[in-house]
Design a protein around this motif. Structure first.
Motif, PDB file in Angstrom:
ATOM      1  N   LYS A   3       0.840  -1.206   0.000  1.00 35.34           N
ATOM      2  CA  LYS A   3       0.000   0.000   0.000  1.00 35.34           C
ATOM      3  C   LYS A   3       0.874   1.256   0.000  1.00 35.34           C
ATOM      4  CE  LYS A   3      -4.319  -1.493   0.505  1.00 35.34           C
ATOM      5  NZ  LYS A   3      -5.322  -1.258  -0.493  1.00 35.34           N
ATOM      6  N   LYS A   5       3.959   1.515  -1.140  1.00 37.24           N
ATOM      7  CA  LYS A   5       4.594   1.583  -2.460  1.00 37.24           C
ATOM      8  C   LYS A   5       3.615   2.145  -3.490  1.00 37.24           C
ATOM      9  CE  LYS A   5       7.755   0.772  -5.589  1.00 37.24           C
ATOM     10  NZ  LYS A   5       8.485   1.956  -5.976  1.00 37.24           N
ATOM     11  N   GLU A   6       2.383   1.713  -3.410  1.00 36.02           N
ATOM     12  CA  GLU A   6       1.353   2.186  -4.338  1.00 36.02           C
ATOM     13  C   GLU A   6       1.160   3.699  -4.188  1.00 36.02           C
ATOM     14  OE1 GLU A   6      -3.429   1.722  -4.427  1.00 36.02           O
ATOM     15  OE2 GLU A   6      -2.299  -0.166  -4.314  1.00 36.02           O
ATOM     16  N   LYS A   7       1.082   4.193  -2.956  1.00 38.09           N
ATOM     17  CA  LYS A   7       0.895   5.630  -2.719  1.00 38.09           C
ATOM     18  C   LYS A   7       2.121   6.436  -3.158  1.00 38.09           C
ATOM     19  CE  LYS A   7      -3.238   5.645  -1.196  1.00 38.09           C
ATOM     20  NZ  LYS A   7      -4.296   6.220  -2.044  1.00 38.09           N
ATOM     21  N   ASP A   9       4.203   5.612  -5.511  1.00 39.84           N
ATOM     22  CA  ASP A   9       4.160   5.601  -6.979  1.00 39.84           C
ATOM     23  C   ASP A   9       3.139   6.597  -7.528  1.00 39.84           C
ATOM     24  OD1 ASP A   9       6.153   3.699  -7.037  1.00 39.84           O
ATOM     25  OD2 ASP A   9       4.775   1.999  -7.362  1.00 39.84           O
ATOM     26  N   GLN A  10       2.111   6.900  -6.723  1.00 41.01           N
ATOM     27  CA  GLN A  10       1.095   7.882  -7.125  1.00 41.01           C
ATOM     28  C   GLN A  10       1.551   9.320  -6.853  1.00 41.01           C
ATOM     29  OE1 GLN A  10      -2.491   6.823  -5.004  1.00 41.01           O
ATOM     30  NE2 GLN A  10      -2.763   4.920  -6.146  1.00 41.01           N
ATOM     31  N   GLY A  11       2.736   9.472  -6.259  1.00 40.77           N
ATOM     32  CA  GLY A  11       3.278  10.809  -6.022  1.00 40.77           C
ATOM     33  C   GLY A  11       3.137  11.315  -4.597  1.00 40.77           C
ATOM     34  N   TYR A  12       2.603  10.493  -3.720  1.00 37.56           N
ATOM     35  CA  TYR A  12       2.474  10.906  -2.323  1.00 37.56           C
ATOM     36  C   TYR A  12       3.833  10.906  -1.633  1.00 37.56           C
ATOM     37  CZ  TYR A  12      -2.614  10.508  -2.481  1.00 37.56           C
ATOM     38  OH  TYR A  12      -3.938  10.675  -2.771  1.00 37.56           O
TER      39      TYR A  12
END
Length: 149
Positions: A3, A5-7, A9-12
């Motif tokens: 989770k 890593k996903e955030k 990757d979204q620029g967070y």
């Protein structure tokens, strides 16, 4: 981890407080390795944030917000490729903690002048018995008396 890593990757951005808890004072405590492990795993730079004044304005364990200021200073970015702080997260934890302490000490020197603790000192006597306050004023130096008045 997925989770996070996903955030990322979204620029967070990921903000971690490596001391893991607030301090009762402005002293920097030891850093835990988790923040530096995450930086290593996600290949992230580290951007130090220095927060000064929180222990006076929002003291740990107290329910009162006191008059004062909280200063937040953004430090110099530490590149993921900068090996001067160590080659792995364990080494980086210790070396960045030492670096952080030095930089935070400089910030404290800038902010904590002879009047910085005046309000705190005054408030510490605010609800004391009047005899205690009189005794403190009587035995204080002229400089301290001006702070208490």
């Amino acid at each position: 981890m997925e989770k996070l890593k996903e955030k990322i990757d979204q620029g967070y951005s990921l903000v971690v407080f490596p001391e893991a808890e607030r301090s009762y004072t402005n002293d920097v405590k030891r850093f835990h390795k988790g923040a530096f492990y995450l930086a290593e795993q996600f290949n992230l730079d580290i951007l130090p944030l220095y927060i000064h004044g929180n222990s006076e304005v929002l003291p740990k364990g107290d329910f009162i917000i006191y008059d004062g200021s909280i200063t937040v200073k953004v430090g110099t970015r530490i590149s993921k490729d900068d090996m001067s702080f160590g080659k792995n997260y364990s080494e980086r934890t210790k070396r960045i903690n030492a670096y952080f302490r030095k930089e935070f000490a400089k910030l404290r020197e800038e902010i904590e002048d002879e009047n910085y603790f005046k309000k705190i000192l005054f408030l510490s006597f605010l609800y004391k018995d009047t005899d205690v306050v009189k005794e403190v004023k009587k035995t204080s130096t002229p400089i301290n008396q001006s702070i208490l008045n």
